[in-house]
Scaffold this motif. Sequence first.
Motif, PDB file in Angstrom:
ATOM      1  N   GLN A 189       0.822  -1.220   0.000  1.00  0.00           N
ATOM      2  CA  GLN A 189       0.000   0.000   0.000  1.00  0.00           C
ATOM      3  C   GLN A 189       0.855   1.269   0.000  1.00  0.00           C
ATOM      4  OE1 GLN A 189      -3.561  -0.112   2.563  1.00  0.00           O
ATOM      5  NE2 GLN A 189      -2.987  -2.209   3.141  1.00  0.00           N
ATOM      6  N   LYS A 190       1.959   1.229  -0.723  1.00  0.00           N
ATOM      7  CA  LYS A 190       2.861   2.383  -0.764  1.00  0.00           C
ATOM      8  C   LYS A 190       3.034   2.943  -2.174  1.00  0.00           C
ATOM      9  CE  LYS A 190       5.530   1.016   3.320  1.00  0.00           C
ATOM     10  NZ  LYS A 190       6.869   0.660   3.859  1.00  0.00           N
ATOM     11  N   GLY A 191       2.131   2.514  -3.078  1.00  0.00           N
ATOM     12  CA  GLY A 191       2.200   3.034  -4.439  1.00  0.00           C
ATOM     13  C   GLY A 191       2.866   2.085  -5.407  1.00  0.00           C
ATOM     14  N   ILE A 192       2.691   2.380  -6.687  1.00  0.00           N
ATOM     15  CA  ILE A 192       3.234   1.527  -7.741  1.00  0.00           C
ATOM     16  C   ILE A 192       4.640   1.971  -8.119  1.00  0.00           C
ATOM     17  CG2 ILE A 192       0.960   1.009  -8.691  1.00  0.00           C
ATOM     18  CD1 ILE A 192       1.576   3.066 -10.911  1.00  0.00           C
ATOM     19  N   ALA A 193       5.339   1.092  -8.810  1.00  0.00           N
ATOM     20  CA  ALA A 193       6.609   1.436  -9.454  1.00  0.00           C
ATOM     21  C   ALA A 193       6.294   1.500 -10.948  1.00  0.00           C
ATOM     22  CB  ALA A 193       7.665   0.382  -9.151  1.00  0.00           C
ATOM     23  N   ILE A 194       6.247   2.689 -11.513  1.00  0.00           N
ATOM     24  CA  ILE A 194       5.733   2.852 -12.873  1.00  0.00           C
ATOM     25  C   ILE A 194       6.743   2.492 -13.961  1.00  0.00           C
ATOM     26  CG2 ILE A 194       6.375   5.276 -13.099  1.00  0.00           C
ATOM     27  CD1 ILE A 194       3.104   3.541 -14.339  1.00  0.00           C
ATOM     28  N   THR A 195       8.039   2.623 -13.680  1.00  0.00           N
ATOM     29  CA  THR A 195       9.038   2.374 -14.735  1.00  0.00           C
ATOM     30  C   THR A 195       8.971   0.962 -15.310  1.00  0.00           C
ATOM     31  OG1 THR A 195      10.522   4.068 -13.860  1.00  0.00           O
ATOM     32  CG2 THR A 195      11.487   2.407 -15.313  1.00  0.00           C
TER      33      THR A 195
END
Length: 236
Positions: free
Chosen positions: A173-179
Amino acid sequence: MRVFPAVDILGGKCVQLVQGKRESATAYGDPLACAHRWIDAGADALHVINLDGAFGDAAKNADLIRTLVKDTGIEIELGGGIRSIEDAQQWLGTGVSRIILSTLAIQNPLYISQIAKEFGSDRVMAGVDARGGNVAIHGWQETAGNYISWAETFEQLGAGSLLYTNVDVEGLQKGIAITPVKDLIAHVHVPVVVAGGVSGRADVALLREAGAYGAVLGSALYSGKINLLEALEESR
């Protein structure tokens, strides 16, 4: 972009895990009730995982999942413990929209072609569960090579879509890694659904802008960190 609320089933209950660890399970009650909760809130598709199947008991929850598929009548992608052609045939026969092949796709890649030929590519989704850039299999306990190379192989063999799960951020629940998402989408031509770390409206926006076909909402949805209605609005 599509939004897929997760209904993960372990021991007959709807649960959420952290980093795929069984001992981390938080229970949220009856899977059918959870499914209808999200449908009533606007969902038109679900991401259903038979966790008992993933942990080695493929038959467990089978009747429950069949009931869920029939009772909801909406688009469902199903994964967890599909370890053979026979498993795939049986689940596709229940009426699910597509099945997710992960460990089986790595161990027997040609099975993708066989299943796609029998049922159609659109009903075969290959799971690309990645940790540190490598595909993770067997409950994410082992790695088996570069995730993009495997994704390209799955597409060539006939998978109609891909499920990319970033194991490094899944359940936190700490966000996505978009790269790594962008890198994957740039290398394939089939729809990519993304799971792992989708924790807020901004994450949904990033995935939409990156060209993802869909986003799976799991732990953050159940904890209330992300609101389904807001996610649906952001996905459009």
